[in-house]
Design a protein around this motif. Structure first.
Motif, mmCIF file in Angstrom:
data_model
loop_
_atom_site.group_PDB
_atom_site.id
_atom_site.type_symbol
_atom_site.label_atom_id
_atom_site.label_comp_id
_atom_site.label_asym_id
_atom_site.label_seq_id
_atom_site.Cartn_x
_atom_site.Cartn_y
_atom_site.Cartn_z
ATOM 1 N N LEU A 195 -6.200 -8.971 -3.683
ATOM 2 C CA LEU A 195 -6.881 -8.366 -4.834
ATOM 3 C C LEU A 195 -7.643 -7.112 -4.390
ATOM 4 C CD1 LEU A 195 -8.354 -11.711 -6.248
ATOM 5 C CD2 LEU A 195 -6.155 -10.657 -6.828
ATOM 6 N N PRO A 196 -7.089 -5.926 -4.675
ATOM 7 C CA PRO A 196 -7.776 -4.691 -4.287
ATOM 8 C C PRO A 196 -8.841 -4.309 -5.314
ATOM 9 C CG PRO A 196 -5.583 -4.211 -5.164
ATOM 10 C CD PRO A 196 -5.763 -5.685 -5.260
ATOM 11 N N ILE A 197 -9.999 -3.881 -4.815
ATOM 12 C CA ILE A 197 -11.027 -3.370 -5.726
ATOM 13 C C ILE A 197 -11.843 -2.293 -5.012
ATOM 14 C CG2 ILE A 197 -12.712 -5.231 -5.200
ATOM 15 C CD1 ILE A 197 -13.379 -4.990 -8.327
ATOM 16 N N MET A 198 -11.762 -1.100 -5.538
ATOM 17 C CA MET A 198 -12.501 0.067 -5.047
ATOM 18 C C MET A 198 -12.381 0.235 -3.525
ATOM 19 S SD MET A 198 -13.250 1.032 -7.974
ATOM 20 C CE MET A 198 -14.217 2.500 -7.711
ATOM 21 N N GLY A 199 -11.145 0.219 -3.064
ATOM 22 C CA GLY A 199 -10.884 0.491 -1.648
ATOM 23 C C GLY A 199 -10.969 -0.705 -0.728
ATOM 24 N N VAL A 200 -11.333 -1.870 -1.281
ATOM 25 C CA VAL A 200 -11.439 -3.100 -0.491
ATOM 26 C C VAL A 200 -10.361 -4.066 -0.968
ATOM 27 C CG1 VAL A 200 -12.913 -5.116 -0.072
ATOM 28 C CG2 VAL A 200 -13.919 -2.840 -0.136
ATOM 29 N N VAL A 201 -9.717 -4.786 -0.036
ATOM 30 C CA VAL A 201 -8.711 -5.778 -0.434
ATOM 31 C C VAL A 201 -9.221 -7.165 -0.075
ATOM 32 C CG1 VAL A 201 -6.337 -6.581 -0.181
ATOM 33 C CG2 VAL A 201 -6.825 -4.134 -0.101
#
Length: 586
Positions: free
Chosen positions: A225-231
């Protein structure tokens, strides 16, 4: 575009089928509403092999995101709701406003995270993902969504700011969801909230767009789950997992180097940290939660109150806690009067509170837990436990404290202890309930499925002498007294209702399988056309029911039944064939 029910459902020649068609057609309107009528033509392929309405991916995880700020004239107010078409009633907004800020006496400077739970307004339309959710059936019972409640996951920031009249910046970013994935959503907030407070709405919109591209929350699958550059790498448990185990694969392969965060759990809290102030009473608290007794947790902050309430609910896992629980409860809550009245006995509920006002308002409650700065910490109750205290677990945890064992390791020990205790308690009940199932040989394809035998408390008590918890637990005490009390509790009602539904569905599935093994073409040779048409309609109805209720049938049973239906229709005169074919599902 139109969202359709099962293909080919048309006008019916029978009242029996009319009901079925109505049930299927009833899915259409709410589905369009849930997707957002204004966005209904905005369909896109999300790269997962299915066309999705815009925001469907988001809606599988979250209902909406709210920003709650403090206005000098209005007090707490919802400043932003995203996506903008998200529906919240005025009552729900009011609850979110008050529950998203710590009580003023908490003095929470800096950043604070906590969780709350509130009742959904009655009369609200059921959303697309509650109606058509395929995933709930594979979840453990304690992680299934409760259609009547929302969770709020809060990241609250309070810092000094001389440019503001009050001298403080006070704002909360709140995720509203049906999913009880506490650890997961707190981790999401840790990733996005600090940056949101710096960058505001465009950042929030980008984060929500990321969520909308996530794969569905399917139990048992490893999800990236990617969110704002973090997975984030997560796995949602299934009902088939062995209780007490975590299945997430740790970071070992080269291919996983892009992963920033691996979550070993989506829902668990730090059990030992929550029970630490009162761990001498852990076993008694397990009994109180098991029996659905009214409990209030008085804590100095909403993060401590919410974690402790969630730990209490979690301690009887894999049994589901079936009463209401409020991780953070305020005097402004819409259920305040209902839950604090003195005109009747306190309800079966666990409340987490921080306002000192509750010390007086709830002083008549039978069981009060005080933690944190509220000295002296402890459990205030006149309750006499049914079971003798297990001194071994106390020694083990005390040794861990002396050796400075990490809280995570202490939590593993405590969680395993609670799990073994719950399983020892529930196994005799499971064994007895299984005996209420009729024998398979009593299932006839030409009669309605047989009924389950009635649950008889005294008959169950007699089984405990030979097959009671003493077979798996070293703990002595009045187990029979504990069972008698449990059988009158909401947790027993909820557990037995679920088991009865599962067994009834199993009987329906066995009945379907028995029908599939019959030579139906031979049967129709001996019966009238009216009886044959009636059989076809009943078989179609059974097929619909099996699909709608996810009956536990063998993989080829549905196909076999459809083949039988087709063959019977083809054996009828042409005028009847065309009528029956119009009634769909063939």
């Amino acid at each position: 575009m139109a969202l359709r029910g099962p293909a080919g459902l048309g006008s019916s020649t029978s009242g029996l089928l009319d009901e079925t068609v109505a049930a299927a057609d009833g899915h259409e309107a709410p589905a369009l509403v849930a997707a957002g009528a204004a966005l209904e033509d905005d369909e896109e392929d999300d790269g997962r092999g299915r066309g999705l309405l815009r925001w469907d991916g988001f809606s599988a995880w979250l209902h909406c995101v709210c920003v709650v700020g403090f206005d000098l004239e209005l007090g707490q107010a919802v400043e932003v709701i995203y996506p903008q078409h998200s529906k919240l009633t005025d009552k729900e907004k009011t609850n979110i406003c008050y529950l998203s800020f710590p009580d003023s006496n908490s003095g929470c400077l800096g950043d604070t995270q906590f969780c709350f739970r509130f009742r959904q307004s009655s009369g609200r339309r059921v959303s697309l993902h509650c109606l058509l959710d395929q995933f709930d059936k594979d979840l453990p019972v304690y992680l299934k969504k409760d259609p009547a409640y929302f969770y709020g996951y809060v990241y609250f920031r309070q810092v000094r700011d001389k440019t503001l009249k009050r001298g403080y910046f006070q704002k909360s970013l709140v995720l509203i969801s049906k999913l009880p994935y506490i650890h997961f959503f707190h981790t999401v907030l840790k990733q996005i909230a600090p940056e949101y407070f710096e960058k505001n709405e465009p950042y929030l919109e980008a984060a929500c767009n990321d969520v909308d591209r996530w794969p569905a929350p399917v139990p048992g699958k490893t999800l990236y789950l990617p969110i704002m550059g973090v997975v984030m790498k997560v796995r949602i448990p299934t009902c088939h997992d062995k209780p007490g185990t975590t299945q997430i694969v740790q970071l070992t392969q080269q291919a996983d180097t892009h992963i920033s965060v691996i979550l070993p759990t989506v829902h668990e809290v730090d059990l030992f940290r929550c029970f630490c102030p009162v761990f001498l009473h852990s076993q008694m608290l397990w009994e109180l939660v098991l029996l659905g007794e009214p409990l209030v947790v008085m804590a100095p902050s909403p993060s401590e109150s919410s974690e402790t309430v969630l730990a209490l609910v979690n301690c009887i896992s894999p049994l589901k806690y079936c009463s209401d629980f409020r991780p953070y409860f305020t005097i402004h809550d819409s259920e305040f009067k209902e839950y604090t009245t003195r005109t009747q006995a306190p309800p079966s509920v666990i409340l987490g509170v921080t306002n000192p006002f509750f010390a007086k308002t709830l002083q008549h409650w039978p069981h009060i837990i005080r933690i944190g700065d509220l000295k002296p910490a402890g459990v205030y109750t006149s309750y006499k436990p049914y079971l003798n205290r297990d001194e071994e677990i106390i020694r083990q945890l005390q040794k861990g404290v002396q050796q400075k064992r990490p809280s995570e390791a202490q939590s593993v020990i405590l969680r395993r202890y609670f799990l073994e205790l719950t399983q020892s308690f529930i196994i005799p009940l499971e064994r007895y309930v299984a005996s209420l199932m009729p024998l398979q040989k009593s299932i006839s394809p030409w009669k309605s499925p047989p009924q389950l035998r009635q649950f008889l408390p005294e008959e169950f008590m007699k089984t405990l002498e030979k097959t009671g918890p003493q077979l798996t637990s070293r703990i002595k005490g009045d187990w029979i007294g504990l069972y008698r009390h449990f059988l009158k509790s909401p947790n027993f009602d909820g557990w037995f209702k679920t088991r009865r539904k599962e067994m009834t569905q199993k009987l329906e599935a066995l009945h379907l399988e028995a029908l599939c093994e019959e030579d139906l073409l031979l049967w129709i040779q001996k019966h009238t056309e009216v009886e044959i048409v009636d059989l076809v309609l009943k078989l179609k109805n059974k097929l619909l029911q099996a699909d709608r209720e996810h009956l536990p049938v063998k993989p080829d049973t549905m196909e076999k039944l459809q083949t039988h239906i087709d063959a019977i229709i083809l054996a009828l005169p042409e005028d009847l064939q065309s009528i029956l074919l119009k009634t769909g599902m063939t």
